[in-house]
Motif scaffolding. Sequence first.
Motif, PDB file in Angstrom:
ATOM      1  N   ILE A  76      -0.859  27.187  -8.124  1.00 47.26           N
ATOM      2  CA  ILE A  76      -0.980  25.736  -8.121  1.00 47.26           C
ATOM      3  C   ILE A  76      -0.238  24.755  -9.108  1.00 47.26           C
ATOM      4  O   ILE A  76      -0.171  25.370 -10.215  1.00 47.26           O
ATOM      5  CB  ILE A  76      -2.484  25.295  -8.475  1.00 47.26           C
ATOM      6  CG1 ILE A  76      -3.275  25.870  -7.226  1.00 47.26           C
ATOM      7  CG2 ILE A  76      -2.731  23.766  -8.458  1.00 47.26           C
ATOM      8  CD1 ILE A  76      -4.814  25.552  -7.336  1.00 47.26           C
ATOM      9  N   SER A  83      -1.938  15.743 -13.086  1.00 46.90           N
ATOM     10  CA  SER A  83      -2.706  17.131 -12.840  1.00 46.90           C
ATOM     11  C   SER A  83      -4.259  16.726 -13.175  1.00 46.90           C
ATOM     12  O   SER A  83      -4.794  15.946 -14.084  1.00 46.90           O
ATOM     13  CB  SER A  83      -2.544  18.012 -13.745  1.00 46.90           C
ATOM     14  OG  SER A  83      -3.476  18.914 -14.069  1.00 46.90           O
ATOM     15  N   ALA A  87      -6.428  23.915 -11.418  1.00 44.68           N
ATOM     16  CA  ALA A  87      -5.936  25.423 -11.521  1.00 44.68           C
ATOM     17  C   ALA A  87      -6.789  25.781 -12.639  1.00 44.68           C
ATOM     18  O   ALA A  87      -7.228  27.068 -12.761  1.00 44.68           O
ATOM     19  CB  ALA A  87      -4.511  25.416 -12.347  1.00 44.68           C
ATOM     20  N   GLU A  88      -7.245  25.115 -13.835  1.00 46.77           N
ATOM     21  CA  GLU A  88      -8.095  25.433 -14.948  1.00 46.77           C
ATOM     22  C   GLU A  88      -9.282  25.764 -14.490  1.00 46.77           C
ATOM     23  O   GLU A  88      -9.978  26.689 -14.656  1.00 46.77           O
ATOM     24  CB  GLU A  88      -8.177  24.420 -15.855  1.00 46.77           C
ATOM     25  CG  GLU A  88      -6.849  24.138 -16.684  1.00 46.77           C
ATOM     26  CD  GLU A  88      -5.825  23.532 -16.333  1.00 46.77           C
ATOM     27  OE1 GLU A  88      -5.760  22.917 -14.953  1.00 46.77           O
ATOM     28  OE2 GLU A  88      -4.952  22.968 -16.979  1.00 46.77           O
ATOM     29  N   MET A  90     -10.168  26.672 -11.266  1.00 50.14           N
ATOM     30  CA  MET A  90     -10.138  28.006 -10.555  1.00 50.14           C
ATOM     31  C   MET A  90     -10.046  29.303 -11.643  1.00 50.14           C
ATOM     32  O   MET A  90     -10.829  30.177 -11.561  1.00 50.14           O
ATOM     33  CB  MET A  90      -8.973  28.221  -9.787  1.00 50.14           C
ATOM     34  CG  MET A  90      -9.176  27.143  -8.509  1.00 50.14           C
ATOM     35  SD  MET A  90      -7.977  27.148  -7.209  1.00 50.14           S
ATOM     36  CE  MET A  90      -7.796  28.961  -6.782  1.00 50.14           C
ATOM     37  N   LEU A  91      -9.372  29.165 -12.619  1.00 50.57           N
ATOM     38  CA  LEU A  91      -9.383  30.221 -13.727  1.00 50.57           C
ATOM     39  C   LEU A  91     -10.894  30.328 -14.265  1.00 50.57           C
ATOM     40  O   LEU A  91     -11.135  31.341 -14.452  1.00 50.57           O
ATOM     41  CB  LEU A  91      -8.507  29.740 -14.949  1.00 50.57           C
ATOM     42  CG  LEU A  91      -8.289  30.779 -15.836  1.00 50.57           C
ATOM     43  CD1 LEU A  91      -7.123  31.977 -15.160  1.00 50.57           C
ATOM     44  CD2 LEU A  91      -7.383  30.348 -16.916  1.00 50.57           C
ATOM     45  N   ASN A  94     -13.019  32.127 -12.098  1.00 43.07           N
ATOM     46  CA  ASN A  94     -12.693  33.598 -11.877  1.00 43.07           C
ATOM     47  C   ASN A  94     -13.459  34.356 -13.357  1.00 43.07           C
ATOM     48  O   ASN A  94     -13.821  35.453 -13.342  1.00 43.07           O
ATOM     49  CB  ASN A  94     -11.357  33.700 -12.047  1.00 43.07           C
ATOM     50  CG  ASN A  94     -10.624  33.656 -10.741  1.00 43.07           C
ATOM     51  OD1 ASN A  94     -11.371  34.154  -9.856  1.00 43.07           O
ATOM     52  ND2 ASN A  94      -9.425  33.742 -10.658  1.00 43.07           N
TER      53      ASN A  94
END
Lengths: 104, 212
Positions: A76, A83, A87-88, A90-91, A94
């Motif tokens: 991404i 922004s 992305a953060e 999703m990290l 995880n």
Amino acid sequence: MYKMAVVGDRESILIFKAFGADIFAVDEGETLQNKKLINRLASDGYALILVTEQVAKHLSDVLEHFSRDLLPAISIIPSVEGSFGLAEMMLKKNVERAVGMNIL
Amino acid sequence: MEKLNVNPNRMELAELKSKLMVAKQGHELLKGKQDELVHRFVVVVNQSKKLRADVTEQFTGLYQEFALVGAEISPDFLEEAFMSSGNSSNIEVTEKSIMGVRVPQFDYSVSKEEISYPYSFSYTNSELDASLRKCHIMMEKIVLLAELEKTCELLTNEIEKIRRRVNALEFMTIPQLQESIRYIQMKLDENERGNLVRLIKVKNKTKKQMSK
């Protein structure tokens, strides 16, 4: 040898054309079309697909699907609108899945 | 814990005991693997987080500069300028193994080459050159970031799988086997005692008959 694709609104992704990436200008609202596009790219031998956040936020199930395979890597990138930390997020998700809690 | 459905005999007992040993060894090994995977995962996550923050910041700068370019040059012309770029994106993909998890490694050739400006300088401005240079430097980071994030995802999946296995062994298989082994041993002991009592009774009876 693999190719690289960039998916997003035209303004954000135009510059990647200069580096030989194939760019696909899409409308973030066309979720179904975008999903089809990502699937097509994945089977067309693109190893790396960059998707702008604005588009990616509607495609979480597709991203989830391809996260299990070795290729393609879908990454991404921020768009011109800035922004909002997808992305953060999703990290973080995880990490929570792997470790059991958020240690970041 | 529910015991397994087994016949209480010695053969079954021996079999269960060897199964228990294997399960315990397997559990130990998997636990070790899980710990090491989590360890590697945390390293990758920290790297990726740092790089992500860096890239996001650079993107913001890039788009700001690029907006200036777009203000001076019409988007159509800009697109045309880039379209004639002779570069084709070639990504070399090699596989690496982290504790048996296959992860990709990307090698992006364009980011190593000298930057080429695919358009005519007479119709474009220097801001375009500048933002192109900037993006060229970023390319390497973007590809590395994609690699790291992919690694994170694959490691997450593997860790989740292994944790499930470890838990299944620890909380299902091993207690079940232990319970079954105890059950068989009790049953065998019970039989043994029953046998003993019977023998004593028989002995007493024969004694009485003898004394008559």
